[in-house]
Design a protein around this motif. Structure first.
Motif, PDB file in Angstrom:
ATOM      1  N   ASN A  61     -21.595  25.656  -2.682  1.00 48.79           N
ATOM      2  CA  ASN A  61     -21.586  27.003  -2.119  1.00 48.79           C
ATOM      3  C   ASN A  61     -22.373  27.092  -0.812  1.00 48.79           C
ATOM      4  OD1 ASN A  61     -22.074  28.110  -5.487  1.00 48.79           O
ATOM      5  ND2 ASN A  61     -20.138  27.811  -4.432  1.00 48.79           N
ATOM      6  N   VAL A 109     -16.313  40.414  -4.152  1.00 47.23           N
ATOM      7  CA  VAL A 109     -17.029  40.226  -5.413  1.00 47.23           C
ATOM      8  C   VAL A 109     -16.951  41.511  -6.222  1.00 47.23           C
ATOM      9  CG1 VAL A 109     -18.631  38.483  -4.558  1.00 47.23           C
ATOM     10  CG2 VAL A 109     -19.195  40.888  -4.291  1.00 47.23           C
ATOM     11  N   PHE A 166     -21.645  35.090 -10.593  1.00 50.65           N
ATOM     12  CA  PHE A 166     -21.861  33.982  -9.667  1.00 50.65           C
ATOM     13  C   PHE A 166     -22.772  32.934 -10.291  1.00 50.65           C
ATOM     14  CE2 PHE A 166     -24.429  32.122  -6.152  1.00 50.65           C
ATOM     15  CZ  PHE A 166     -23.397  31.454  -5.503  1.00 50.65           C
ATOM     16  N   CYS A 188     -30.805  29.490  -2.901  1.00 49.72           N
ATOM     17  CA  CYS A 188     -30.213  30.708  -3.478  1.00 49.72           C
ATOM     18  C   CYS A 188     -31.344  31.568  -4.024  1.00 49.72           C
ATOM     19  CB  CYS A 188     -29.225  30.349  -4.581  1.00 49.72           C
ATOM     20  SG  CYS A 188     -28.538  31.784  -5.448  1.00 49.72           S
TER      21      CYS A 188
END
Length: 799
Positions: A235, A244, A229, A187
């Motif tokens: 995920n 979102v 988030f 991420c």
């Protein structure tokens, strides 16, 4: 004039109360703050909005009109509840909220995805975009986030290349990923540039997710409100949402404040407001002045705030003024009347000493005497309590335990922790009933909080036979040295009370019985979790039987004495019925103790306590894990009430799988289930010599777990409800840790006892003489002092 004089004659507290009531009445009767123009709607579904936003079906003047109609709200009544939309430059977008004070709009947008199949082919790809007319995307409240182990995402302008930003996220294995971290491993995130009215999101892959497709088939990216988030390994498989929230800054477009003020007919900021140039985007924003609140875009929209009621800034008389307030003091007092200033000082007029000298002297003398008597009373009371604590400390074997610990550990005691009675009283709020976590045959367990906020479990045992003190001390010495991850840790104890107090670590996820039997009559433990808990319990009992410094027999193994922590790791608890076995004996004759349904038949009939008694009880727990049934239940048929007999008869009758828990049947391999069932059957044999040892049982379960770990398809997750038990978080606090450099002799032991032994009693006549002496001395001093002054002035400070 008459009313004013009457007000000044009232006491100060009455005046303050009247002022507060008047201010409260003024707030209650004030008009509601105006948010929209008259006759205009301010709601669509769950969205409440204010001017300059509005809808057309209630009037053309309900919203601020400009070329793009960005302040116009469309309400889709075909949904329930109705859905609000705003117009973008080329599309509409759904609104979640609008803030007039912060000049922010929360809207929802799609997520960009780039997915591949197992052969490396692209299975799905989209590039969402957003174009706004006059409102910029908030650079302070949003983040650009990309998720994936082979993902590169960009955030760029849809027209030209005025700005491009992005981030790279990669990883080789799911074990590399850190939950909650979005720093580039699985991420990544970056900031949004300022003055961005449009964007296009692109997601690409370097290796088409080769080698990681099983847990990360897709890479995806999105712009979202900061804090929305929180990344986790789950995920990586797929995004947890399709839309979102995004924060957009709204403003009055295309003008600065200086330019807008030149045209009074189009200038949007109304009275009691000021204008500020927008920090993001081109335009200006209106804000109510300090001391006012409301809608600065409406006439009379910014209304005065009544500080006298809301913040109560005065100790005297508070008068609300437009945008501010004033504090004053009643007649007969002086000061600024403010809570953050000098307040109000009431002046009492001069009085002369006449016959009051004698009364004043006697009063002060009595106060001094009362103070001295109270001091003596509390001193004697503390001495009595101290001696009582010392008595209990010696009777409970505290000195004996110290001597043994120091001699065995050569003066360095790591594990023995001695708490004082006062420490444990404060930790349990003086044994408040609200702190009780559980009660049983051995005593009561309280939840304790130490000064460093560490939570512990404090067990207050029932009255102890003084003849058993020696045995109790031996047990504490051994248990304080038990150090096994699957045994509840005994942190310390207290000897200053009538019966010793035990301090345990706190295990916070309830008992095994709770998770097997109390989840809506259906167990939520997976087969893998049950097998792991069984192996951990067997390992702990094997340690107690074979690896501890002296063999420890638990004697009360049952599912309610097996606790689970936050990771559902097993912890064997409740050693109240445990006994130490001397090195020269293999069995111990004792009174029958334990729990019906778990009792060893040999132990029940012959009172012969061996390590095989714990093996039998463990076999009952294994049967519970396999069947989900209670060890003893009178709600079942007569031949099924005792689980151990019912279980063994089912194995002999080849009907084992008819009584196995449904979840175990669905998740477990039949061979594995049968292997664990046969182990439980061997543990439940009538003759103790025919049962396996705990070490053998632990090794068999450990081998079975290793076989299961080689098959990834058996990995199951269990949805477990958290339940609090009377043992919880582990404590690291112990102000009473024994520290000694002594060699273990009696002199050094006496130095460790935190009580001072004093001899002799105070003579009552001496105390009485001391009280009388202080009385006459203070009386004489007061008379002399009063005669030296003829008048005085007294100022009473009103806080």
């Amino acid at each position: 004039m008459g009313g004013s004089m009457l007000l000044h004659r009232l006491p100060l507290t009455v005046v303050l109360l009247l002022c507060s009531l008047v201010g409260l009445f003024s707030v209650v009767t004030a008009d509601a703050v105006q948010t929209t123009k008259p006759g205009c709607a301010n709601r669509c579904g769950n969205l409440t909005f204010s001017y300059p936003f509005g809808m057309t079906n209630t009037g053309n003047d309900c919203y601020f009109e400009e070329e793009s109609d960005s302040f116009l709200i469309f309400c889709d009544y075909s949904t329930d509840p109705p859905t609000p939309y705003m117009s973008g430059k080329s599309s509409n977008f759904q609104i979640q909220s609008i803030s007039i004070e912060n000049h922010e709009i929360s809207v929802t947008m799609f997520v960009a995805k780039d997915c591949y199949n197992s052969s490396g082919g692209n299975s799905f790809k989209n590039h969402p975009w957003l174009t706004l007319a006059i409102f910029p995307i908030s650079s302070a409240k949003n983040k650009f986030i990309a998720v994936g182990c082979d993902t590169y995402a960009t955030f760029s302008s849809r027209q030209g290349s005025t700005y491009v930003t992005g981030c790279l996220s990669s990883c080789n294995s799911i074990s590399d990923v850190i939950n909650g971290s979005c720093s580039g491993i699985g991420c990544c995130e970056t900031s949004i540039p300022r003055d961005a009215y449009q964007y296009n999101i692109s997601v690409t892959s370097y290796n088409n997710h080769a080698g990681i497709w099983e847990f990360n088939p897709c890479g995806y990216a999105f712009v979202a409100e900061d804090g929305f988030f929180s990344f986790s390994t789950d995920n990586l498989y797929k995004p947890p949402f399709d839309r979102v929230p995004i924060v957009v800054d709204w403003l009055i477009p295309d003008q600065t404040c200086d330019d807008a003020k030149k045209n009074t007919t189009t200038y949007m900021c109304q009275e009691n407001s000021n204008c500020r140039d927008a920090e993001n985007g081109k335009g200006y924003q209106c804000h109510c002045l300090e001391g006012f609140q409301g809608n600065p875009y409406l006439q009379n929209g910014c209304q005065d705030v009544n500080e006298c009621v809301i913040s109560q800034p005065c100790v005297g008389i508070c008068t609300n003024l437009p945008g501010t307030y004033n504090c004053s003091c009643p007649e007969g007092s002086q000061g600024d009347g403010r809570t953050d200033g000098k307040g109000c000082t009431l002046i009492i007029h001069e009085k002369r000493f006449h016959s009051y000298n004698f009364v004043l002297g006697v009063s002060i003398s009595l106060l001094l005497v009362l103070f001295i008597i109270s001091w003596l009373y509390w001193g004697l009371r503390e001495r009595k309590i101290s001696r009582q604590r010392e008595k209990f400390f010696l009777e409970n074997g505290g000195r004996l335990m110290l001597q043994r610990l120091l001699s065995e550990h050569e003066g360095s005691v790591e594990y023995a922790r001695i708490f004082t009675d006062e420490e444990l009283k404060k930790a349990t709020d003086y044994y408040n009933e609200s702190r009780i976590l559980g009660q049983g045959g051995q005593g009561t367990v309280y939840r304790g909080i130490l000064p460093d906020n560490t939570v512990v479990a404090i067990k207050k045992a029932k009255i102890l036979d003084r003849s058993q003190v020696e045995e109790f001390i031996n047990e504490l010495i051994i248990l304080s040295q038990v150090n096994h991850r699957n045994v509840v840790k005994l942190i310390g104890c207290c000897f200053e009370t009538e019966v010793p107090l035990l301090v345990y670590e706190f295990v916070n996820n309830g008992t095994l019985a709770n998770h097997i039997h109390k989840c809506g009559h259906e167990s939520t433990l997976s087969w893998r979790a049950r097998l792991r808990i069984a192996g951990e319990t067997a390992g702990a009992l094997s340690y107690l039987h074979s690896d501890a410094s002296a063999q420890i027999l638990h004697r009360d193994i049952k599912s309610t004495n097996i606790l689970l922590d936050e990771n559902f790791t097993a912890k064997v608890a409740d050693f109240g019925a445990s006994r130490l076995v001397p090195l020269d004996r293999t069995q111990l004759t004792t009174l029958v103790q334990g729990t019906l349904g778990y009792l060893d038949p040999e132990y029940f009939h012959w009172s012969q306590l061996t390590e095989k008694s714990d093996v039998y009880s463990f076999g009952v727990v294994l049967a519970e894990l396999l069947t989900g049934l209670r060890a003893l239940s009178f709600d079942r048929a007569e031949n099924e009430r005792n689980l151990s007999l019912y279980f063994t008869s089912a194995i002999k009758g080849e009907s084992l799988f008819e009584i196995i828990d449904l979840r175990v049947l669905n998740e477990g391999n039949p061979d594995e289930i049968k292997e664990v069932a046969m182990l439980a059957s061997r543990c439940l044999r009538v003759k103790g010599e025919d049962r396996p040892t705990m070490k053998e049982a632990a090794m068999e379960l450990e081998g079975l777990m290793r076989v299961m770990n080689r098959h990834p398809w058996v990995n199951q997750s269990c949805d477990l409800e958290e339940s609090e038990h009377f043992l919880g978080e582990r404590s690291s606090e112990c102000d009473g840790i024994l520290k000694s450099n002594a060699s273990g002799n009696d002199d050094s032991i006496s130095n460790q006892v935190p009580f001072e032994i004093e001899s002799g009693r105070w003579d009552f006549m001496a105390i009485l003489a001391l009280v009388l002496f202080f009385f006459f001395l203070s009386f004489f001093v007061c008379l002399v002092a009063c005669s030296m002054y003829s008048k005085f002035r007294c100022y009473v400070q009103i806080e």
